[in-house]
Design a protein around this motif. Structure first.
Motif, PDB file in Angstrom:
ATOM      1  N   PHE A  32       8.578 -17.773  52.647  1.00  0.00           N
ATOM      2  CA  PHE A  32       8.448 -18.906  51.740  1.00  0.00           C
ATOM      3  C   PHE A  32       8.535 -20.236  52.481  1.00  0.00           C
ATOM      4  N   ASN A  71      13.359 -24.068  47.734  1.00  0.00           N
ATOM      5  CA  ASN A  71      13.772 -23.060  48.717  1.00  0.00           C
ATOM      6  C   ASN A  71      15.206 -22.582  48.475  1.00  0.00           C
ATOM      7  N   LEU A  75      15.021 -20.099  45.696  1.00  0.00           N
ATOM      8  CA  LEU A  75      14.450 -18.819  46.131  1.00  0.00           C
ATOM      9  C   LEU A  75      15.483 -18.014  46.913  1.00  0.00           C
ATOM     10  N   LYS A  84      17.735 -16.476  44.516  1.00  0.00           N
ATOM     11  CA  LYS A  84      17.120 -15.311  43.866  1.00  0.00           C
ATOM     12  C   LYS A  84      16.939 -14.141  44.838  1.00  0.00           C
ATOM     13  N   TYR A 132      14.695 -13.840  47.129  1.00  0.00           N
ATOM     14  CA  TYR A 132      13.306 -13.504  47.427  1.00  0.00           C
ATOM     15  C   TYR A 132      13.122 -13.702  48.930  1.00  0.00           C
ATOM     16  N   PRO A 192       6.934 -13.630  50.103  1.00  0.00           N
ATOM     17  CA  PRO A 192       6.038 -13.880  48.967  1.00  0.00           C
ATOM     18  C   PRO A 192       5.235 -12.627  48.625  1.00  0.00           C
ATOM     19  N   GLN A 227       1.286 -14.740  45.427  1.00  0.00           N
ATOM     20  CA  GLN A 227       1.967 -15.973  45.858  1.00  0.00           C
ATOM     21  C   GLN A 227       1.375 -16.446  47.188  1.00  0.00           C
ATOM     22  N   ALA A 278       5.994 -16.994  39.561  1.00  0.00           N
ATOM     23  CA  ALA A 278       6.428 -17.828  40.692  1.00  0.00           C
ATOM     24  C   ALA A 278       5.203 -18.417  41.386  1.00  0.00           C
ATOM     25  N   LEU A 289       6.128 -22.300  41.242  1.00  0.00           N
ATOM     26  CA  LEU A 289       6.698 -22.937  42.443  1.00  0.00           C
ATOM     27  C   LEU A 289       5.889 -24.156  42.888  1.00  0.00           C
ATOM     28  N   SER A 291      12.097 -18.213  34.075  1.00  0.00           N
ATOM     29  CA  SER A 291      11.734 -18.247  35.503  1.00  0.00           C
ATOM     30  C   SER A 291      11.673 -19.684  35.992  1.00  0.00           C
ATOM     31  N   TYR A 302      13.817 -21.220  39.022  1.00  0.00           N
ATOM     32  CA  TYR A 302      13.239 -21.823  40.226  1.00  0.00           C
ATOM     33  C   TYR A 302      13.571 -23.318  40.322  1.00  0.00           C
TER      34      TYR A 302
END
Ligand code: AMP
Length: 459
Positions: free
Chosen positions: A4, A14, A17, A20, A22, A25, A29, A54, A58, A94, A98
């Protein structure tokens, strides 16, 4: 391998993310975020489960943070349209996740709940608005909302919008949007009619198409059992007892069918809840929460109510009735085998549903493995407990007893008169498509395969 960080998104994104967890991607994404950051329009052929929320939110949040200004009263800077309230609530959540380290405001508006609170929520203007089309237009008609400041417009699940009869609402909304804006259009399938709709919204778009992580062929084992319609309930009970189920989604074609399945299961002392368009918003939210938390393992759903629901850990999808549109089958079984896990799809096929299953196998180019009836099936059918009587809140309350008797004689369950009819304008999962059993052909497409309505500062 890209991370990301390579997208050079705003630091607050960031952080979210990382929170979360993550790490990488998803394919959509990877394709969509760079294009969207450049301000291009996007046509995404992707379904829920691919990480598309996302993918669009994002870069949109990045834009809102890069060009900070307050939304105008009764206006919004980003508008996301969703066909159902469940999906709208999920998208809004979501966006809140984010944007949790930012000051951006997120509001959700959909039908089936009082409008006054939504009017109040919009009065100061919001950064991100997630809406179903019917309620959005109601708010515009009441002068509680204007769309002339929208900078980013997202149309999600376009094929579902068309199925639900939202085409005229969409055209009207399109006319109310400012001409200078970024447009994003997502659909799980792209037959001609949807491509035509995309043309109306998009300006020189980049098209991205992704195969969901779980395609029909890969992570989902598909089984089919041939059974008489009237013996499906016994089969369901036996499958539930035999299979090692973490969470199962059971699909019926109609709302009354879903209620009937729940009553039969209750008769066999098996706990389940139903989710469909005749349920109140509170009932639907409660059922979904119970399913998410693991309080109930079985959720009985109609196609439209279940569409877009993202619950992890669904080990089984049971097609109590077979959909007549092959893509619907793909959507259904795509609820399982998320995030690389294996899943099982089991279809109960009555004699008159065999042609539908043949269509499905032709379109998906897969073949379900036969799952024979259990040895003691005859005995099971005979010993099946009677369904428990419908609870008061299913819509029979206050209705004429004579009328209820007549309905029973005609084989109709309780519910609002005409409850299974056409689409609702308020986006309340009116389920106009279900039960119509209209034959539709869509070209095969390889890419076939989470609150409350209030404005919330997410900082
Ligand atoms: P969506 O297709 O947007 O409904 O996303 C499906 C699920 O994937 C949601 O539970 C997301 O939280 C999750 N998800 C989205 N992007 C990622 C990612 N890059 N890594 C891990 N999970 C993700």
């Amino acid at each position: 391998m890209k991370t990301f960080n390579d997208f050079d998104l705003h630091a607050d994104i960031n952080r979210a993310l990382a929170a979360k967890k993550y790490s990488q991607p998803t394919p959509i994404q990877l394709q969509a975020i760079p294009v969207l950051k450049q301000g291009r329009d996007l046509c995404g052929i992707a379904q829920t489960g691919t990480g598309k929320t996302a993918a669009f939110s994002l870069p949109a949040i990045h834009h809102l943070l890069t060009y900070p200004h307050r939304a105008n009263p009764r206006g919004c800077r980003m508008l996301v349209l969703s066909p159902t309230r469940e999906l709208a609530a999920q998208i809004a959540q979501s966006c809140r996740d984010y944007g949790r380290f930012t000051e951006l405001s997120v509001a959700t508006v959909f039908g089936g709940v009082p409008i006054n609170r939504q009017i109040r929520d919009l009065a100061q203007g919001v950064d991100i608005l997630v809406a179903t089309p019917g309620r959005l237009l109601d708010l515009i008609d009441q002068r509680a909302l204007r769309l002339d400041d929208v900078e980013i417009f997202v149309l999600d699940e376009a094929d579902q919008m068309m199925d639900m009869g939202f085409i005229h609402s969409l055209r009207r909304i399109a006319r109310l949007l400012p001409s200078r804006r970024q447009n994003l259009f997502f659909s799980a399938t792209m037959p001609k009619e949807i491509a035509g709709l995309a043309d109306q919204f998009l300006n020189d778009p980049v098209t991205v198409s992704v195969t969901p992580q779980a395609t029909t062929a890969e992570k989902i084992r598909q089984f089919a059992t041939f059974v008489e319609q009237k013996e499906k309930q016994a089969l369901l009970t036996s499958v539930i007892q035999r299979e090692d189920i973490d969470r199962a989604l059971i699909f019926t074609r109609t709302k009354h069918g879903a209620d009937r399945v729940v009553r039969h299961l209750a008769g066999a002392k098996i706990k389940a809840m139903a989710i469909h368009g005749n349920k109140s918003q509170a009932q639907r939210t409660q059922a979904l929460q119970a399913f998410r938390s693991g309080e109930i393992k079985l959720l009985v759903a109609t196609d439209i109510a279940a569409r877009g629901i993202d619950v992890s850990g669904v080990s089984h999808v049971i097609n109590f009735e077979i959909p007549n549109v092959p893509e619907q089958y793909v959507h259904r079984i795509g609820r399982t085998a998320r995030a690389g896990a294996e899943g099982k799809a089991i279809s109960f096929i009555a004699p008159d549903e065999r042609p539908y299953m043949r269509d499905i196998e032709r379109v998906t180019r897969t073949r379900a493995e036969p799952m024979p009836l259990p040895d003691n099936f005859g005995e099971l059918v005979r010993s099946l407990p009677r369904p428990v009587q419908p609870p008061r809140d299913t819509g029979s309350k206050g209705r004429n007893p004579q009328r209820q008797r007549e309905d029973a004689m005609r084989g109709r369950g309780p519910g609002k008169p005409g409850g299974d009819r056409g689409p609702r304008r308020d986006g309340a999962a009116g389920e106009g498509a279900e039960g119509q059993r209209k034959r539709r052909f869509r070209p095969r497409n390889k890419s076939v395969g989470a609150h409350k309505g209030a404005v919330k500062r997410v900082g």
